[in-house]
Design a protein around this motif. Sequence first.
Motif, mmCIF file in Angstrom:
data_model
loop_
_atom_site.group_PDB
_atom_site.id
_atom_site.type_symbol
_atom_site.label_atom_id
_atom_site.label_comp_id
_atom_site.label_asym_id
_atom_site.label_seq_id
_atom_site.Cartn_x
_atom_site.Cartn_y
_atom_site.Cartn_z
ATOM 1 N N GLY A 49 9.723 12.287 -7.580
ATOM 2 C CA GLY A 49 9.728 10.825 -7.583
ATOM 3 C C GLY A 49 10.498 10.201 -6.443
ATOM 4 O O GLY A 49 10.023 9.250 -5.810
ATOM 5 N N ASP A 50 11.701 10.713 -6.164
ATOM 6 C CA ASP A 50 12.512 10.133 -5.086
ATOM 7 C C ASP A 50 11.814 10.275 -3.739
ATOM 8 O O ASP A 50 11.789 9.332 -2.940
ATOM 9 C CB ASP A 50 13.892 10.800 -5.030
ATOM 10 C CG ASP A 50 14.769 10.402 -6.194
ATOM 11 O OD1 ASP A 50 14.523 9.340 -6.802
ATOM 12 O OD2 ASP A 50 15.726 11.159 -6.503
ATOM 13 N N LEU A 52 8.635 10.673 -3.253
ATOM 14 C CA LEU A 52 7.433 9.841 -3.297
ATOM 15 C C LEU A 52 7.756 8.390 -2.929
ATOM 16 O O LEU A 52 7.055 7.768 -2.129
ATOM 17 C CB LEU A 52 6.791 9.912 -4.678
ATOM 18 C CG LEU A 52 5.494 9.156 -4.883
ATOM 19 C CD1 LEU A 52 4.418 9.601 -3.903
ATOM 20 C CD2 LEU A 52 5.012 9.340 -6.315
ATOM 21 N N LEU A 53 8.832 7.874 -3.487
ATOM 22 C CA LEU A 53 9.249 6.505 -3.159
ATOM 23 C C LEU A 53 9.649 6.384 -1.690
ATOM 24 O O LEU A 53 9.358 5.380 -1.038
ATOM 25 C CB LEU A 53 10.391 6.073 -4.076
ATOM 26 C CG LEU A 53 10.018 5.909 -5.553
ATOM 27 C CD1 LEU A 53 11.264 5.620 -6.384
ATOM 28 C CD2 LEU A 53 8.967 4.831 -5.749
ATOM 29 N N ASN A 54 10.308 7.424 -1.177
ATOM 30 C CA ASN A 54 10.701 7.430 0.230
ATOM 31 C C ASN A 54 9.466 7.454 1.134
ATOM 32 O O ASN A 54 9.418 6.768 2.153
ATOM 33 C CB ASN A 54 11.619 8.626 0.503
ATOM 34 C CG ASN A 54 12.434 8.462 1.760
ATOM 35 O OD1 ASN A 54 12.401 7.435 2.430
ATOM 36 N ND2 ASN A 54 13.172 9.505 2.096
ATOM 37 N N CYS A 56 6.535 6.232 0.411
ATOM 38 C CA CYS A 56 5.960 4.879 0.351
ATOM 39 C C CYS A 56 6.709 3.936 1.280
ATOM 40 O O CYS A 56 6.091 3.131 1.991
ATOM 41 C CB CYS A 56 5.981 4.351 -1.079
ATOM 42 S SG CYS A 56 4.822 5.184 -2.173
ATOM 43 N N GLU A 57 8.009 4.046 1.292
ATOM 44 C CA GLU A 57 8.822 3.187 2.162
ATOM 45 C C GLU A 57 8.523 3.469 3.633
ATOM 46 O O GLU A 57 8.314 2.552 4.421
ATOM 47 C CB GLU A 57 10.303 3.418 1.868
ATOM 48 C CG GLU A 57 11.221 2.556 2.690
ATOM 49 C CD GLU A 57 12.690 2.839 2.401
ATOM 50 O OE1 GLU A 57 13.479 2.834 3.363
ATOM 51 O OE2 GLU A 57 13.037 3.078 1.226
ATOM 52 N N GLU A 62 2.476 0.692 -1.015
ATOM 53 C CA GLU A 62 2.902 0.577 -2.409
ATOM 54 C C GLU A 62 2.604 1.890 -3.128
ATOM 55 O O GLU A 62 1.658 2.599 -2.763
ATOM 56 C CB GLU A 62 2.154 -0.566 -3.108
ATOM 57 C CG GLU A 62 2.398 -1.930 -2.517
ATOM 58 C CD GLU A 62 3.828 -2.401 -2.697
ATOM 59 O OE1 GLU A 62 4.431 -2.098 -3.755
ATOM 60 O OE2 GLU A 62 4.340 -3.073 -1.799
ATOM 61 N N LEU A 63 3.372 2.192 -4.151
ATOM 62 C CA LEU A 63 3.132 3.384 -4.948
ATOM 63 C C LEU A 63 1.709 3.385 -5.499
ATOM 64 O O LEU A 63 1.041 4.418 -5.532
ATOM 65 C CB LEU A 63 4.163 3.472 -6.081
ATOM 66 C CG LEU A 63 4.114 4.719 -6.948
ATOM 67 C CD1 LEU A 63 4.286 5.979 -6.124
ATOM 68 C CD2 LEU A 63 5.192 4.644 -8.031
#
Length: 124
Positions: A49-50, A52-54, A56-57, A62-63
């Motif tokens: 998850g972490d 994945l969010l990185n 996206c950034e 967007e996720l």
Amino acid sequence: MSQIDLKIGPKIKAFRRQLGLQANKLAEDLSISPSYLNLIESGKRKIDGDLLLNVCEKLNIELSDLTSKTDLNLQNTISEILDDSLFEDLDILGPEVKDLVSTNPKIGKAIVRLGDILKKKIMN
């Protein structure tokens, strides 16, 4: 939903390519090895998850862009390929590309491969 169902890795690769970002550069920005990014992008490794969010950034997406079941990445990649002057007289429109991707995704992937081969030949 599992990552296999969503094909997150290949979507990451498609978004990265759309930005013209080299895999090595994205891996560096994410503080992971290029080989690990390759495994993620090819769907051989899951992404936490972490990270994945990185991703996206870093890709400015967007996720939901990575988790939707419609393959917008394939659609965008094909549109990009068909924007080449080689195809300008065919006047292929967005809805036609969308229809191709939704009804014949394997043909869409074949077009992407051919586009990659064409780019490599032009660069050599």
